[in-house]
Scaffold this active site. Structure first.
Site, mmCIF file in Angstrom:
data_model
loop_
_atom_site.group_PDB
_atom_site.id
_atom_site.type_symbol
_atom_site.label_atom_id
_atom_site.label_comp_id
_atom_site.label_asym_id
_atom_site.label_seq_id
_atom_site.Cartn_x
_atom_site.Cartn_y
_atom_site.Cartn_z
ATOM 1 N N HIS A 63 0.851 -1.262 -0.049
ATOM 2 C CA HIS A 63 0.044 0.107 0.191
ATOM 3 C C HIS A 63 0.829 1.152 -0.053
ATOM 4 O O HIS A 63 0.287 2.374 -0.376
ATOM 5 C CB HIS A 63 -0.785 0.099 1.411
ATOM 6 C CG HIS A 63 -1.254 -1.257 1.842
ATOM 7 N ND1 HIS A 63 -2.485 -1.741 1.167
ATOM 8 C CD2 HIS A 63 -1.096 -2.258 2.916
ATOM 9 C CE1 HIS A 63 -2.677 -2.879 1.947
ATOM 10 N NE2 HIS A 63 -1.674 -3.088 2.854
ATOM 11 N N HIS A 88 5.595 6.429 6.812
ATOM 12 C CA HIS A 88 5.269 5.962 5.494
ATOM 13 C C HIS A 88 4.792 7.250 4.637
ATOM 14 O O HIS A 88 4.598 8.398 5.315
ATOM 15 C CB HIS A 88 4.154 4.989 5.617
ATOM 16 C CG HIS A 88 2.896 5.395 6.157
ATOM 17 N ND1 HIS A 88 2.619 5.375 7.541
ATOM 18 C CD2 HIS A 88 1.839 5.992 5.636
ATOM 19 C CE1 HIS A 88 1.430 5.880 7.819
ATOM 20 N NE2 HIS A 88 1.042 6.241 6.648
ATOM 21 N N GLU A 101 -2.770 13.634 1.647
ATOM 22 C CA GLU A 101 -4.194 13.241 2.027
ATOM 23 C C GLU A 101 -5.028 14.457 2.725
ATOM 24 O O GLU A 101 -5.879 14.746 2.243
ATOM 25 C CB GLU A 101 -3.795 12.250 3.288
ATOM 26 C CG GLU A 101 -3.303 11.066 2.616
ATOM 27 C CD GLU A 101 -3.697 9.775 3.290
ATOM 28 O OE1 GLU A 101 -3.417 9.829 4.698
ATOM 29 O OE2 GLU A 101 -4.286 8.986 2.660
ATOM 30 N N THR A 195 -5.825 6.539 7.932
ATOM 31 C CA THR A 195 -6.500 6.717 6.545
ATOM 32 C C THR A 195 -6.435 5.397 5.630
ATOM 33 O O THR A 195 -6.745 5.780 4.477
ATOM 34 C CB THR A 195 -5.491 7.823 5.948
ATOM 35 O OG1 THR A 195 -4.426 7.484 5.468
ATOM 36 C CG2 THR A 195 -5.470 9.174 6.799
HETATM 37 C C1 GRE Z 1 -1.599 4.602 7.190
HETATM 38 O O1 GRE Z 1 -1.659 3.525 6.985
HETATM 39 O O2 GRE Z 1 -2.075 5.690 6.142
HETATM 40 C C2 GRE Z 1 -1.715 5.262 8.559
HETATM 41 C C3 GRE Z 1 -1.354 4.375 9.723
HETATM 42 C C4 GRE Z 1 -1.433 4.640 10.820
HETATM 43 C C5 GRE Z 1 -1.643 5.886 11.359
HETATM 44 C C6 GRE Z 1 -2.176 6.751 10.434
HETATM 45 C C7 GRE Z 1 -2.262 6.566 8.893
HETATM 46 O O3 GRE Z 1 -0.949 3.078 9.298
HETATM 47 O O4 GRE Z 1 -2.719 7.415 8.000
HETATM 48 ZN ZN ZN Z 2 -0.584 7.462 6.368
#
Ligand code: GRE
Ligand code: ZN
Length: 259
Positions: A63, A88, A101, A195
């Site tokens: 992802h 990330h 986002e 998210t």
């Molecule tokens: C995401 O997978 O985008 C994520 C997380 C944990 C906190 C916020 C978030 O894995 O956006």
């Molecule tokens: Zn995130």
């Protein structure tokens, strides 16, 4: 339809009820919902300067590209002490570099970095914390095009080794503070969610007002480097547009540390 982002997300609530629930993220920051709060202090970052003899694991999880952080990194000046878990990114695609986002007055930024922390005063680890209302604190950094950024390059230079899902590589430690904007005193603060599924409403968000610049080439590398699929998949799927649409924000306020 792409499984990630704006297309895929319509299907999330069926399997993950929280995705159709309350306190969802991301949101648009527009003036009607913003309220100045003089109590919002700059955060303090402890242990963020990680020696190069330590290593972070960088992984393509299908992802996003995620880097596990050191449990010796934590934040002060939030309601609890929060320990770093991972960072990330979310981004768009090479034709439309509008992959942030959160949006500001309806405007997307090119990409967005999330640094995820968990409430280590109340919970033993991020898994225990992630579905609790006071479980997580995420820092969000908006990215836009500008000069080459040598600090982001400490992550981006490894993308070639994590092109495909489940690939990972070790990254030498560095000062994670360098990924943040110079101005740490101006930010948006609100209560929202993950998210991505399962969209738990467990996140105290801090979105910095000032974006950080990366170069056009660096952004293109982010937008084109990775696949959602494994290396032997006969139908490779590019990892693009892995951002969620902004969510309804009725009856809520975003607190801001600046006027
Ligand atoms: C995401 O997978 O985008 C994520 C997380 C944990 C906190 C916020 C978030 O894995 O956006
Ligand atoms: Zn995130």
């Amino acid at each position: 339809n792409h499984p990630l982002g704006p297309d895929g997300e319509k299907a999330w609530p069926k399997k993950y009820p929280f995705c159709g629930g309350v306190f969802q993220s991301p949101i648009d920051f527009h003036k009607d919902i913003l309220q100045y709060d003089s109590n919002l202090l700059p955060l303090e970052f402890i242990g963020y300067n990680v020696p190069s003899t330590d290593q972070f694991t960088l992984i393509n999880n299908g992802h996003s590209v995620k880097m596990y952080l050191s449990p010796t990194m934590y934040i002060r000046n939030l309601p609890f002490e929060y320990t770093a878990s991972q960072l990330h990114l979310h981004w768009g695609n090479r034709n439309k570099s509008e992959g942030s986002e959160h949006t500001v007055s309806g405007k997307h930024f090119a990409a967005e970095l999330h640094i995820v922390h968990y409430n280590s005063e109340k919970y033993p680890d991020v898994t225990a914390a992630m579905d609790k209302s006071d479980g997580l604190a995420v820092l969000a950094i908006l990215l836009e095009i500008g000069p080459f950024n040598p600090f982001y390059e400490k992550i981006f230079r490894h993308f070639r080794n994590v092109k495909y899902k489940d690939q990972m590589v070790q990254v030498p430690g560095f000062n994670v503070r360098e990924l943040l904007p110079d101005r740490l005193d101006e930010y948006y603060r609100y209560e929202g969610s993950l998210t991505t599924p399962p969209c738990y409403p467990s996140v105290l968000w801090t979105v910095f007002r000032h974006p950080v610049k990366i170069s056009q080439d660096q952004l293109l590398a982010l937008e084109t480097a990775m696949y959602c699929t494994e290396s032997d998949d006969p139908e490779p799927l590019e990892m693009v547009d892995n951002f969620r649409n902004v969510q309804e924000f009725h009856e809520r306020l975003v607190f801001i540390s600046f006027r």
